[in-house]
Scaffold this motif. Structure first.
Motif, mmCIF file in Angstrom:
data_model
loop_
_atom_site.group_PDB
_atom_site.id
_atom_site.type_symbol
_atom_site.label_atom_id
_atom_site.label_comp_id
_atom_site.label_asym_id
_atom_site.label_seq_id
_atom_site.Cartn_x
_atom_site.Cartn_y
_atom_site.Cartn_z
ATOM 1 N N PRO A 143 -12.483 -13.208 -75.282
ATOM 2 C CA PRO A 143 -12.917 -14.472 -75.888
ATOM 3 C C PRO A 143 -13.285 -14.347 -77.361
ATOM 4 C CG PRO A 143 -14.578 -13.613 -74.381
ATOM 5 C CD PRO A 143 -13.366 -12.779 -74.194
ATOM 6 N N HIS A 144 -13.564 -13.111 -77.809
ATOM 7 C CA HIS A 144 -13.950 -12.893 -79.207
ATOM 8 C C HIS A 144 -13.148 -11.716 -79.771
ATOM 9 C CE1 HIS A 144 -17.562 -14.213 -76.819
ATOM 10 N NE2 HIS A 144 -17.440 -15.230 -77.650
ATOM 11 N N ALA A 145 -11.828 -11.822 -79.686
ATOM 12 C CA ALA A 145 -10.957 -10.693 -80.015
ATOM 13 C C ALA A 145 -11.053 -10.287 -81.485
ATOM 14 C CB ALA A 145 -9.514 -11.018 -79.657
ATOM 15 N N ILE A 146 -11.139 -11.262 -82.389
ATOM 16 C CA ILE A 146 -11.198 -10.922 -83.814
ATOM 17 C C ILE A 146 -12.513 -10.216 -84.129
ATOM 18 C CG2 ILE A 146 -11.055 -11.802 -86.176
ATOM 19 C CD1 ILE A 146 -9.609 -14.259 -85.049
ATOM 20 N N ALA A 147 -13.602 -10.737 -83.567
ATOM 21 C CA ALA A 147 -14.904 -10.102 -83.767
ATOM 22 C C ALA A 147 -14.916 -8.701 -83.173
ATOM 23 C CB ALA A 147 -16.008 -10.950 -83.156
ATOM 24 N N ALA A 148 -14.227 -8.524 -82.054
ATOM 25 C CA ALA A 148 -14.154 -7.199 -81.434
ATOM 26 C C ALA A 148 -13.461 -6.207 -82.360
ATOM 27 C CB ALA A 148 -13.417 -7.285 -80.103
ATOM 28 N N LYS A 149 -12.407 -6.640 -83.023
ATOM 29 C CA LYS A 149 -11.704 -5.760 -83.957
ATOM 30 C C LYS A 149 -12.588 -5.438 -85.164
ATOM 31 C CE LYS A 149 -7.128 -7.377 -82.556
ATOM 32 N NZ LYS A 149 -5.931 -8.152 -82.951
ATOM 33 N N ALA A 150 -13.404 -6.393 -85.563
ATOM 34 C CA ALA A 150 -14.348 -6.124 -86.646
ATOM 35 C C ALA A 150 -15.316 -5.022 -86.246
ATOM 36 C CB ALA A 150 -15.102 -7.402 -87.018
ATOM 37 N N VAL A 151 -15.770 -5.051 -84.989
ATOM 38 C CA VAL A 151 -16.662 -4.003 -84.494
ATOM 39 C C VAL A 151 -15.969 -2.645 -84.540
ATOM 40 C CG1 VAL A 151 -17.847 -3.104 -82.457
ATOM 41 C CG2 VAL A 151 -18.057 -5.519 -83.038
ATOM 42 N N LEU A 152 -14.757 -2.567 -84.006
ATOM 43 C CA LEU A 152 -14.040 -1.290 -83.983
ATOM 44 C C LEU A 152 -13.829 -0.760 -85.393
ATOM 45 C CD1 LEU A 152 -11.346 -1.807 -81.180
ATOM 46 C CD2 LEU A 152 -13.676 -0.903 -80.999
ATOM 47 N N ASN A 153 -13.491 -1.649 -86.316
ATOM 48 C CA ASN A 153 -13.288 -1.212 -87.692
ATOM 49 C C ASN A 153 -14.591 -0.721 -88.311
ATOM 50 O OD1 ASN A 153 -11.061 -0.853 -89.362
ATOM 51 N ND2 ASN A 153 -11.449 -2.709 -90.537
ATOM 52 N N TYR A 154 -15.679 -1.386 -87.990
ATOM 53 C CA TYR A 154 -17.000 -1.000 -88.515
ATOM 54 C C TYR A 154 -17.422 0.369 -87.984
ATOM 55 C CZ TYR A 154 -22.032 -1.369 -89.510
ATOM 56 O OH TYR A 154 -23.308 -1.147 -89.955
ATOM 57 N N LEU A 155 -17.067 0.674 -86.742
ATOM 58 C CA LEU A 155 -17.481 1.935 -86.133
ATOM 59 C C LEU A 155 -16.942 3.152 -86.873
ATOM 60 C CD1 LEU A 155 -17.132 1.162 -82.309
ATOM 61 C CD2 LEU A 155 -19.229 1.314 -83.655
ATOM 62 N N TYR A 156 -15.869 2.967 -87.637
ATOM 63 C CA TYR A 156 -15.271 4.091 -88.356
ATOM 64 C C TYR A 156 -15.832 4.271 -89.765
ATOM 65 C CZ TYR A 156 -11.949 5.542 -84.840
ATOM 66 O OH TYR A 156 -11.393 6.059 -83.697
ATOM 67 N N THR A 157 -16.833 3.480 -90.138
ATOM 68 C CA THR A 157 -17.499 3.650 -91.421
ATOM 69 C C THR A 157 -18.802 4.399 -91.192
ATOM 70 O OG1 THR A 157 -18.715 1.548 -91.247
ATOM 71 C CG2 THR A 157 -16.501 1.472 -92.194
ATOM 72 N N ARG A 158 -19.568 4.645 -92.268
ATOM 73 C CA ARG A 158 -20.909 5.196 -92.172
ATOM 74 C C ARG A 158 -20.922 6.598 -91.539
ATOM 75 N NH1 ARG A 158 -23.605 2.686 -88.686
ATOM 76 N NH2 ARG A 158 -25.661 2.555 -89.642
ATOM 77 N N PRO A 159 -20.368 7.603 -92.223
ATOM 78 C CA PRO A 159 -20.271 8.940 -91.636
ATOM 79 C C PRO A 159 -21.607 9.582 -91.306
ATOM 80 C CG PRO A 159 -19.646 8.987 -93.948
ATOM 81 C CD PRO A 159 -19.698 7.550 -93.549
#
Length: 369
Positions: free
Chosen positions: A289-305
């Motif tokens: 139901p929130h596929a675009i927001a989900a992709k934003a989460v996945l993309n965010y997870l790869y930042t902030r080492p």
């Protein structure tokens, strides 16, 4: 060394965190996340529901990743906990009835190509839409229909106090109840190939020859040990509690859970010889139901080492940001699966995709017998 350096690329220590704040999120990474967040909000997507494990693991992820994402983007994150098998059953039921309520589901690298996950998760292709996965992730971070999140090892762990003259060194020792007496436990959370792989190692199979799994040989070896298995654990918390309450002297357990027990002062030894390589993978559900927001989460997870480094320090799992090693010291490497890759067993995902259903059916009959 080269393989593990894909995960651990340097050793500068967490003290560098305060002096390298620019690495928390690069300008390009921020823009990429911002674009997906803007698109999600334009579509009315202000919430992401994540189906994932619970306990200390989830608490850590919330503190280091999900809560900061919500604070920075205004997109709420909610969680559904449960065992792996429960997640897969619920995913299938919602998919087949067109009532999908989840946006992201946690699975494993060796299960990601299984029919139920391929059919019920979104094809991410080469992850070009998730630019941070491509630019900030280690090699192999994009799994097609999921992204890698953290890597671990299912290790043999034993209570040192049970064996004052010397403990186990292999799965063959785990099966040797005369030399190493006492009740055992093994996992039953939806990935029986780890247990079957250990049985084959105990029966003399070389690590490189574990796959394709010889199921007849593996189940025959399991039959030998079955009377000594007093618990089939289904969660990381349960695997730790079995040691705390002295219900078992040894089990297969995730390395992070074993290290945490040792940090608590429990006399536990970890055997990396024959450990099963394991990694969490995060997928966007088909019909989310929130596929675009989900992709934003996945993309965010790869930042902030630095957050990835802190995650590793707390849980002893190896997250996928390629700058992780800039914030860890050399000694810490020994607690991560990536320091022991030559002695681990890697599942064959192609073989599992082709044989998983019959394997699980046979496992279900055996474990219920």
């Amino acid at each position: 060394m080269a393989n593990r350096r894909q995960f651990i690329k340097g050793a500068a220590g967490l003290a560098l965190m305060s002096s390298a704040s620019s690495l928390w999120c690069s300008r390009a990474a921020a823009a990429s996340v911002d674009e997906l967040v803007a698109a999600a909000k334009a579509a009315g997507q202000t919430k992401v529901v994540v189906a994932i494990g619970g306990g200390v693991y989830l608490d850590t992820l919330k503190e280091l990743f999900f809560d900061p994402f919500a604070a920075e983007t205004g997109i709420e994150t909610a969680f559904v906990s449960g065992s792996y098998s429960e997640r897969i059953a619920s995913l299938r039921a919602m998919s087949e009835t067109n009532t999908m309520q989840w946006d992201i589901v946690a699975t494993t690298n060796d299960s990601v190509r299984s029919p139920e996950l391929v059919d019920y998760t979104e094809d991410l292709g080469d992850c070009s839409e998730l630019s941070n996965v491509v630019s900030e992730g280690i090699d192999g971070s994009c799994l097609g229909n999921a992204v890698l999140f953290d890597a671990a090892g299912s290790v043999l762990a034993y209570d040192e106090s049970a064996f004052p003259k010397g403990g186990m060194k292999s799965w063959a020792d785990f099966w040797d109840v005369e030399a190493f007496p006492g009740p055992r436990a093994l996992p039953n959370y939806g990935s029986p190939w780890y247990v079957l792989g250990a049985a084959l190692l105990a029966d003399g199979v070389e690590p490189k020859d574990v796959y394709p799994l010889d199921l007849d040989r593996a189940f025959k070896k399991l039959d030998e040990l079955r009377p000594n298995i007093v618990a089939w654990w289904t969660s990381g918390d349960q695997s730790q509690q079995l040691f705390r309450t002295k219900e078992v002297v040894a089990t297969m357990v995730w390395n992070g859970r074993a290290v945490k027990l040792r940090e608590e002062g429990f006399p536990i030894s970890i055997v990396w010889n024959g450990a099963m390589f394991d990694a969490t993978a995060l997928a966007v559900t088909k019909g989310a139901p929130h596929a675009i927001a989900a992709k934003a989460v996945l993309n965010y997870l790869y930042t902030r080492p630095q957050a990835h480094a802190e995650h590793a320090k707390r849980l002893n799992y190896a997250p996928p940001n390629k700058h992780l090693g800039d914030f860890l010291d050399d000694d810490f490497e020994s607690t991560l699966v990536t320091a022991h890759l030559p002695t681990t067993v890697k599942a064959d995902p192609v073989w599992l995709a082709e044989n998983r259903q019959k394997l699980i059916e046979r496992w279900t009959v055996w474990i219920s017998g």
